[in-house]
Design a protein around this motif. Structure first.
Motif, PDB file in Angstrom:
ATOM      1  N   PRO A 140       0.825  -1.217   0.000  1.00  0.00           N
ATOM      2  CA  PRO A 140       0.000   0.000   0.000  1.00  0.00           C
ATOM      3  C   PRO A 140       0.857   1.264   0.000  1.00  0.00           C
ATOM      4  O   PRO A 140       1.623   1.508   0.944  1.00  0.00           O
ATOM      5  CB  PRO A 140      -0.811  -0.128   1.285  1.00  0.00           C
ATOM      6  N   PRO A 141       0.754   2.103  -1.054  1.00  0.00           N
ATOM      7  CA  PRO A 141       1.606   3.304  -1.129  1.00  0.00           C
ATOM      8  C   PRO A 141       1.281   4.330  -0.049  1.00  0.00           C
ATOM      9  O   PRO A 141       2.129   5.157   0.281  1.00  0.00           O
ATOM     10  CB  PRO A 141       1.294   3.849  -2.525  1.00  0.00           C
ATOM     11  N   GLU A 142       0.047   4.266   0.519  1.00  0.00           N
ATOM     12  CA  GLU A 142      -0.279   5.207   1.579  1.00  0.00           C
ATOM     13  C   GLU A 142       0.511   4.934   2.859  1.00  0.00           C
ATOM     14  O   GLU A 142       0.622   5.806   3.732  1.00  0.00           O
ATOM     15  CB  GLU A 142      -1.780   5.190   1.892  1.00  0.00           C
ATOM     16  N   ILE A 143       1.049   3.739   2.963  1.00  0.00           N
ATOM     17  CA  ILE A 143       1.904   3.425   4.121  1.00  0.00           C
ATOM     18  C   ILE A 143       3.346   3.806   3.799  1.00  0.00           C
ATOM     19  O   ILE A 143       3.966   4.608   4.499  1.00  0.00           O
ATOM     20  CB  ILE A 143       1.814   1.928   4.477  1.00  0.00           C
ATOM     21  N   ILE A 144       3.865   3.228   2.712  1.00  0.00           N
ATOM     22  CA  ILE A 144       5.231   3.529   2.267  1.00  0.00           C
ATOM     23  C   ILE A 144       5.427   2.921   0.881  1.00  0.00           C
ATOM     24  O   ILE A 144       4.786   1.921   0.516  1.00  0.00           O
ATOM     25  CB  ILE A 144       6.281   2.970   3.262  1.00  0.00           C
ATOM     26  N   ALA A 145       6.290   3.529   0.104  1.00  0.00           N
ATOM     27  CA  ALA A 145       6.622   2.996  -1.220  1.00  0.00           C
ATOM     28  C   ALA A 145       7.795   2.036  -1.082  1.00  0.00           C
ATOM     29  O   ALA A 145       8.867   2.411  -0.610  1.00  0.00           O
ATOM     30  CB  ALA A 145       6.963   4.129  -2.172  1.00  0.00           C
ATOM     31  N   THR A 146       7.576   0.783  -1.482  1.00  0.00           N
ATOM     32  CA  THR A 146       8.619  -0.242  -1.368  1.00  0.00           C
ATOM     33  C   THR A 146       8.358  -1.325  -2.395  1.00  0.00           C
ATOM     34  O   THR A 146       7.216  -1.499  -2.870  1.00  0.00           O
ATOM     35  CB  THR A 146       8.643  -0.858   0.044  1.00  0.00           C
ATOM     36  N   ASN A 147       9.400  -2.050  -2.752  1.00  0.00           N
ATOM     37  CA  ASN A 147       9.240  -3.175  -3.668  1.00  0.00           C
ATOM     38  C   ASN A 147       9.141  -4.504  -2.926  1.00  0.00           C
ATOM     39  O   ASN A 147       9.117  -5.568  -3.553  1.00  0.00           O
ATOM     40  CB  ASN A 147      10.398  -3.218  -4.667  1.00  0.00           C
ATOM     41  N   LYS A 148       9.106  -4.458  -1.599  1.00  0.00           N
ATOM     42  CA  LYS A 148       8.953  -5.685  -0.807  1.00  0.00           C
ATOM     43  C   LYS A 148       7.548  -6.249  -1.004  1.00  0.00           C
ATOM     44  O   LYS A 148       6.573  -5.497  -1.127  1.00  0.00           O
ATOM     45  CB  LYS A 148       9.193  -5.407   0.673  1.00  0.00           C
ATOM     46  N   ARG A 149       7.451  -7.588  -1.011  1.00  0.00           N
ATOM     47  CA  ARG A 149       6.158  -8.255  -1.251  1.00  0.00           C
ATOM     48  C   ARG A 149       5.872  -9.278  -0.153  1.00  0.00           C
ATOM     49  O   ARG A 149       6.039 -10.479  -0.354  1.00  0.00           O
ATOM     50  CB  ARG A 149       6.174  -8.954  -2.608  1.00  0.00           C
ATOM     51  N   PRO A 150       5.437  -8.830   1.012  1.00  0.00           N
ATOM     52  CA  PRO A 150       5.015  -9.799   2.025  1.00  0.00           C
ATOM     53  C   PRO A 150       3.761 -10.529   1.553  1.00  0.00           C
ATOM     54  O   PRO A 150       3.079 -10.071   0.625  1.00  0.00           O
ATOM     55  CB  PRO A 150       4.728  -8.926   3.250  1.00  0.00           C
ATOM     56  N   ASP A 151       3.459 -11.640   2.163  1.00  0.00           N
ATOM     57  CA  ASP A 151       2.332 -12.454   1.698  1.00  0.00           C
ATOM     58  C   ASP A 151       0.986 -11.820   2.011  1.00  0.00           C
ATOM     59  O   ASP A 151       0.063 -11.911   1.204  1.00  0.00           O
ATOM     60  CB  ASP A 151       2.415 -13.857   2.335  1.00  0.00           C
TER      61      ASP A 151
END
Length: 460
Positions: free
Chosen positions: A338-349
């Motif tokens: 969710p970009p509203e939390i933070i921009a990242t390329n991590k993909r948790p399940d």
């Protein structure tokens, strides 16, 4: 046993007849008559031979897997030797503590041959119980103090002492099995599954299991499936290598470590089946009306000399702290954090977040080989530390749970604790755990049966 074997019934029904029909009828003559231990052991050897045939496991399958109550996979079958010992100990205590003075003073000697003595066993059990009074009650794992209260030997009544001695005799028998299991490299490898929860198969569970599924469960836990390395060890083949990658193929390699199977997406397919069950339950938890339930408290251990504070999650776990939860799952479509939390390329399940309370729940699932659960837990925690810090710096409260479900259907303790913290408790949690075990186990069974096939021909 021969009559039951020729009855034509399915094997699991024959095993049930042994447990509830043959064994109880054996105990009375074993109690009344003087039977030497060597004879009883011979009877158990015969019974074990039939039970292995009925359950569809090889003759090399250890009797520990049939009778032990301390293994990771427990069957509802009792040992003739153990029941004989407990029966004779009960008889000895009944005569020793009889209300009739003449019976007490008669000092009846219960003879069981030269291999085993009732009197010595009772004395050893009583000595262990007195020692446990001195040591005190032990906390197991993360249990709090005095969580499992038991009667103390010094203050117990006659009836309680009799029960305690019998229980201790069973514990002594189990200890001897554990000593044997530690020395077994393959069939005793489950002693290293420190973070896997025990699975107790009751008769209701066995009735629902197809014969080949029950056989796979037993054989895989004790590593007696005909893998290439096992077949080479048994002298049945000369090639111990994997058909897909050409490396030595033991059971661990086939179910969890084959590079070609990983590239084909076989392990990802199994992972996604387990993840789908978790996502379904979480989605129901989000949609469930929130109730004013008793708060869920987390226990924080405080060092000596420091002051601690109680961390409390109001409502029914974390899901009860907000009403606007949203969820994204890394299934079918590639997950975008969710970009509203933070921009990242991590993909948790799994990611759940609440804009109103600015908190997020991150869940990362691994389906590892059971002996590598602790490694998987540590690896996933380290992987997401930077992400957690970035979220916290943006003003979000983050809850991260690395959870494991073993590839042979054994759920890690981390899963049990995470579900409780999230708010999945009681019957719902037990039902989800059963579903996770079944999904991982059935997927691994399918991978085993198709271990030499091309993925594109068998993918569903």
């Amino acid at each position: 046993m021969k009559t039951v074997d020729k009855s034509g019934l399915p094997g699991k029904y024959k095993a049930w007849i042994y447990q509830h029909g043959i064994l109880p009828r054996l105990l009375w003559p074993l109690l009344v008559y003087e039977v030497p231990m060597s004879t009883v052991e011979g009877m158990e050897t015969t019974a074990s031979r039939y039970l292995r045939r009925w359950l569809g496991v090889p003759r090399s399958f250890s009797s520990i897997g049939l009778y032990s109550s301390g293994t990771k996979l427990q069957l509802p079958i009792k040992s003739i030797t153990e029941e004989f010992k407990v029966t004779k100990v009960r008889q000895h205590l009944m005569l020793q503590n009889s209300k009739d003075e003449k019976v007490r003073t008669a000092k009846v000697d219960i003879r069981t041959g030269r291999k085993w003595s009732v009197k010595e066993t009772v004395q050893e059990a009583e000595s262990r119980l007195r020692h446990s009074d001195i040591v005190g009650r032990l906390a197991i794992g993360r249990q709090g103090l005095d969580v499992t209260p038991t009667a103390r030997w010094g203050t117990a009544s006659v009836e309680e002492k009799r029960s305690l001695v019998q229980r201790e005799v069973r514990a002594m028998e189990e200890d001897s099995r554990m000593v044997k299991a530690v020395g077994m490299k393959k069939q005793g490898s489950w002693v290293n599954w420190d973070n896997a929860r025990q699975v107790k198969l009751g008769w209701n569970d066995i009735w629902k299991m197809e014969p080949f599924r029950l056989q796979f469960k037993l054989k895989s836990v004790y590593d007696v499936l005909p893998s290439p390395t096992n077949l080479a060890t048994w002298g049945m083949t000369e090639d111990p290598n994997c058909v897909l990658c050409g490396r030595p193929a033991n059971l661990e390699h086939i179910l969890s470590a084959c590079s070609e199977a990983l590239k084909d997406g076989r392990y990802t397919w199994r992972h996604d089946r387990v993840l789908a069950s978790i996502a379904d339950t979480l989605e129901k938890g989000i949609k469930r009306p929130k109730k004013n339930a008793e708060s869920l408290r987390f226990v924080n251990f405080v060092k000596e000399g420091e002051k601690g504070h109680k961390a409390r999650v109001e409502g029914s776990g974390l899901l009860g702290t907000a009403t606007d939860w949203q969820m994204r799952v890394d299934l079918k479509e590639r997950l975008v954090f969710p970009p509203e939390i933070i921009a990242t390329n991590k993909r948790p399940d799994v990611v759940l977040w609440s804009m109103a309370t600015r908190q997020t729940i991150i869940l990362e699932l691994t389906v590892p080989w059971e002996e590598r659960m602790e490694d998987a837990y540590e690896r996933k925690n380290l992987k997401y530390q930077d992400l957690l810090k970035d979220c916290q710096q943006n003003g979000w409260k983050v809850w991260f749970f690395a959870v494991e479900v073993g590839c042979r259907g054994f759920v890690g303790q981390s899963m049990w604790r995470a579900l409780r913290a999230i708010g999945i408790t009681g019957a719902e949690r037990r039902r989800l755990i059963r579903n996770l075990c079944r999904e991982a186990e059935s997927a691994s069974m399918w991978l085993w049966r198709r271990r030499a096939d091309k993925w594109k021909d068998n993918k569903h």
